[in-house]
Design an enzyme around this catalytic site. Structure first.
Site, PDB file in Angstrom:
ATOM      1  CE1 TYR A  44      66.197   5.012  52.848  1.00  0.00           C
ATOM      2  CE2 TYR A  44      66.269   7.422  52.952  1.00  0.00           C
ATOM      3  CZ  TYR A  44      65.557   6.234  53.028  1.00  0.00           C
ATOM      4  OH  TYR A  44      64.213   6.257  53.264  1.00  0.00           O
ATOM      5  CG  PHE A  55      48.307   4.404  29.683  1.00  0.00           C
ATOM      6  CD1 PHE A  55      48.307   3.544  28.591  1.00  0.00           C
ATOM      7  CD2 PHE A  55      48.862   3.969  30.870  1.00  0.00           C
ATOM      8  CE1 PHE A  55      48.854   2.275  28.703  1.00  0.00           C
ATOM      9  CE2 PHE A  55      49.419   2.705  30.986  1.00  0.00           C
ATOM     10  CZ  PHE A  55      49.413   1.854  29.895  1.00  0.00           C
ATOM     11  CG  ASP A  56      45.744   0.816  31.178  1.00  0.00           C
ATOM     12  OD1 ASP A  56      46.781   1.487  31.049  1.00  0.00           O
ATOM     13  OD2 ASP A  56      45.755  -0.413  31.267  1.00  0.00           O
ATOM     14  CG  ASP A 114      51.043   9.588  30.388  1.00  0.00           C
ATOM     15  OD1 ASP A 114      52.185   9.156  30.603  1.00  0.00           O
ATOM     16  OD2 ASP A 114      50.027   8.873  30.441  1.00  0.00           O
ATOM     17  CB  ALA A 141      55.282   6.407  28.346  1.00  0.00           C
ATOM     18  CE  LYS A 182      55.188   1.768  29.018  1.00  0.00           C
ATOM     19  NZ  LYS A 182      54.274   2.774  29.471  1.00  0.00           N
ATOM     20  CG  HIS A 231      43.279  -4.710  31.548  1.00  0.00           C
ATOM     21  ND1 HIS A 231      42.843  -3.634  32.283  1.00  0.00           N
ATOM     22  CD2 HIS A 231      44.598  -4.500  31.327  1.00  0.00           C
ATOM     23  CE1 HIS A 231      43.863  -2.799  32.470  1.00  0.00           C
ATOM     24  NE2 HIS A 231      44.933  -3.311  31.903  1.00  0.00           N
TER      25      HIS A 231
HETATM   26  C1  LIG Z   1      53.122   2.704  30.461  1.00  0.00           C
HETATM   27  C2  LIG Z   1      52.420   3.966  30.557  1.00  0.00           C
HETATM   28  C3  LIG Z   1      52.041   4.498  31.796  1.00  0.00           C
HETATM   29  C4  LIG Z   1      52.249   3.775  33.108  1.00  0.00           C
HETATM   30  O1  LIG Z   1      53.574   3.481  33.308  1.00  0.00           O
HETATM   31  P1  LIG Z   1      54.073   2.173  34.106  1.00  0.00           P
HETATM   32  O2  LIG Z   1      55.542   2.339  34.099  1.00  0.00           O
HETATM   33  O3  LIG Z   1      53.588   0.987  33.367  1.00  0.00           O
HETATM   34  O4  LIG Z   1      53.500   2.250  35.471  1.00  0.00           O
HETATM   35  C5  LIG Z   1      51.397   5.718  31.788  1.00  0.00           C
HETATM   36  N1  LIG Z   1      51.122   6.348  30.648  1.00  0.00           N
HETATM   37  C6  LIG Z   1      51.463   5.872  29.440  1.00  0.00           C
HETATM   38  C7  LIG Z   1      51.138   6.623  28.198  1.00  0.00           C
HETATM   39  C8  LIG Z   1      52.119   4.659  29.347  1.00  0.00           C
HETATM   40  O5  LIG Z   1      52.424   4.163  28.149  1.00  0.00           O
END
Ligand SMILES: *Cc1c(COP(=O)(O)O)cnc(C)c1O
Length: 457
Positions: free
Chosen positions: A72, A124-125, A214, A216, A257, A449
């Site tokens: 843990y 990003f969304d 951000d 990813a 990613k 969506h």
């Molecule tokens: C996928 C993604 C996110 C969100 O990540 P999740 O692992 O799907 O929650 C945030 N920003 C970018 C640029 C992404 O491609």
């Protein structure tokens, strides 16, 4: 003769996939209310819905799964992840989270309050969702070139210095930080140059703001810098990654990613104080600070993935496959976002289906057509994703109406890419007969969506 290019791996394990008939697909998509998220995966032959968590882990990553420490608190897996983050990305502190949006939720709980403004490059969304959920505003400062799909520009993810400085000048008090997405997902998997990242850093310093990446697809971003930015040809991917992150105070990561795992994420930061504040929310939302919603085994695989994902040979194989599909589509006369992005090919639905009105969701219509044609699942990045204006509740129509074909890492072969290309050509050949799109039956108040129910218009 020069030897042709070939993948930097061989295949050790396979997963069978199944074709279907057009008749079956017609029934399935209707039952799913014309929302591709509503399909069962075995109704899909080639799944290009997302490259998120859909990649194939390596034998080394799978062996790390067996070595996971499920304690843990203070698990060795946590320290493996910490070491990888320090070595590859150069951040002292980090918090594991179950995925990228969870990292956003935790970090933004500390940094964003009602009425704030967060400038960036095509948020990003989920990022935008987490900003707007806090009654703050995301302001897009991407360069204008990004919104012309026919224009070739090496760094279409770049932030426009004039737009950014204008907002910093006008609304400085309301801006807690600047967010830069590398690569920029929403504008087509387009990279941001080091020069541009340094410009953002300078402006942030001038106005006393933090910079959040951000991240990813940070490794794909580094690959493009190596190929396209002057002075970086001879640097390794890891050196470029360190140069990139030197411009950031904080990063959020969806490890699904570029860390090539099926689930996972984290926040990394330089500030001990921020780590301390964010820990409170991490414990509330995610889990204790040394696991944050992840299993020890998954933290192990993630740590290993950070090293593999930043190897040049892997990135070359990956990005050349995306390019292969993109070039094939261009040869067939299909309008795609240029240059081809890192993780996906984006088809310009406005140019592909000019007879479908924008109110009937052109990119969603195209994605449904592609599924019907060949069982290929892409995803809409257009008016459906752009959602309604939070104040007026009117539909927003973004500059780009795209269908994204995201390529999972190390998963499909170029034969699969050929099937996708020919399927799109067949639809393109009969595009003049496609005049009707889709209409909304029911939708959620935010991030609609995923669950929207549609009908033929
Ligand atoms: C996928 C993604 C996110 C969100 O990540 P999740 O692992 O799907 O929650 C945030 N920003 C970018 C640029 C992404 O491609």
């Amino acid at each position: 003769m020069e030897l042709p290019f070939a993948e930097s791996y061989k295949i050790k394990m396979v997963e069978p996939i199944r074709k279907s008939t057009r008749q079956e697909r017609e029934k399935w998509i209707k039952d799913a209310d014309y929302n591709l998220f509503g399909l069962k995966s075995d109704m899909v032959f080639i799944d290009l819905l997302t490259d998120s968590g859909t990649g194939a882990m390596s034998d080394r990553q799978w062996s790390e799964i067996m070595l996971g420490d499920e304690s843990y608190a203070g698990a060795s897996s946590y320290f493996k992840m910490k070491e990888a983050i320090q070595e590859v990305l150069g951040f002292e502190h980090f918090l594991p989270t179950h995925q990228g949006r969870a990292a956003e939720n935790v970090l933004f709980s500390v940094l964003i309050k009602e009425g704030d403004i967060v400038p960036g490059n095509s948020h990003f969304d989920t990022t935008k969702g987490h900003i707007e959920f806090r009654k703050a505003t995301a302001v897009d400062c991407t360069i204008d070139e990004a919104f012309d799909t026919t224009l070739s520009h090496p760094f279409k993810g770049n932030v426009d210095p004039v737009k950014l400085e204008n907002i910093l000048k006008a609304e400085g008090d309301r801006i807690p930080f600047i967010i830069v997405t590398v690569t920029c997902n929403s504008s087509g998997g387009q990279p941001v140059s080091i020069e541009n990242l340094r410009m953002v850093r300078q402006l942030a310093d001038k106005y006393g703001k933090q910079v959040v990446f951000d991240s990813a697809r940070f490794a794909e971003n580094a690959y493009f810098i190596k190929l396209r930015e002057k002075g970086y040809q001879d640097k390794t991917i890891r050196e470029i990654v360190r140069d990139m992150f030197a411009c950031a105070d904080v990063m959020t990561m969806s490890a699904k990613k570029d860390a090539i795992v099926n689930m996972g994420g984290f926040i990394a930061m330089r500030s001990k104080e921020l780590h301390c504040k964010a820990s409170v929310f991490n414990i509330m939302f995610e889990g204790y600070i040394t696991y944050g919603g992840m299993s020890g085994r998954d933290m192990n695989a993630l740590a290993r993935g950070l090293y593999e994902g930043t190897e040049f040979d892997y990135l070359e194989t990956r990005i050349r496959q995306v390019e292969y599909l993109g070039n094939k589509l261009m040869e067939l006369g299909i309008p795609v976002q240029q240059p081809i992005g890192g993780h996906a090919v984006f088809v310009d639905a406005k140019r592909f289906l000019p007879h479908v009105p924008k109110e009937e969701f052109q990119a969603q219509t195209l994605a449904v057509e592609l599924y019907l044609e060949a069982g290929v699942r892409g995803v809409e990045i257009g008016a459906m994703l752009a959602d309604r204006d939070p104040v007026t509740r009117e539909n927003r129509y973004p500059a780009l109406e795209l269908m994204r074909l995201a390529i999972p890492r190390r998963t499909y072969t170029n034969n699969h890419m050929d099937v996708v290309a020919v399927a799109l050509k067949n639809i393109h050949d009969r595009r003049d007969s496609i005049r009707k799109g889709l209409k909304i039956k029911t939708e959620a108040p935010i991030m609609r969506h995923f669950t929207v129910a549609l009908d033929l218009a």
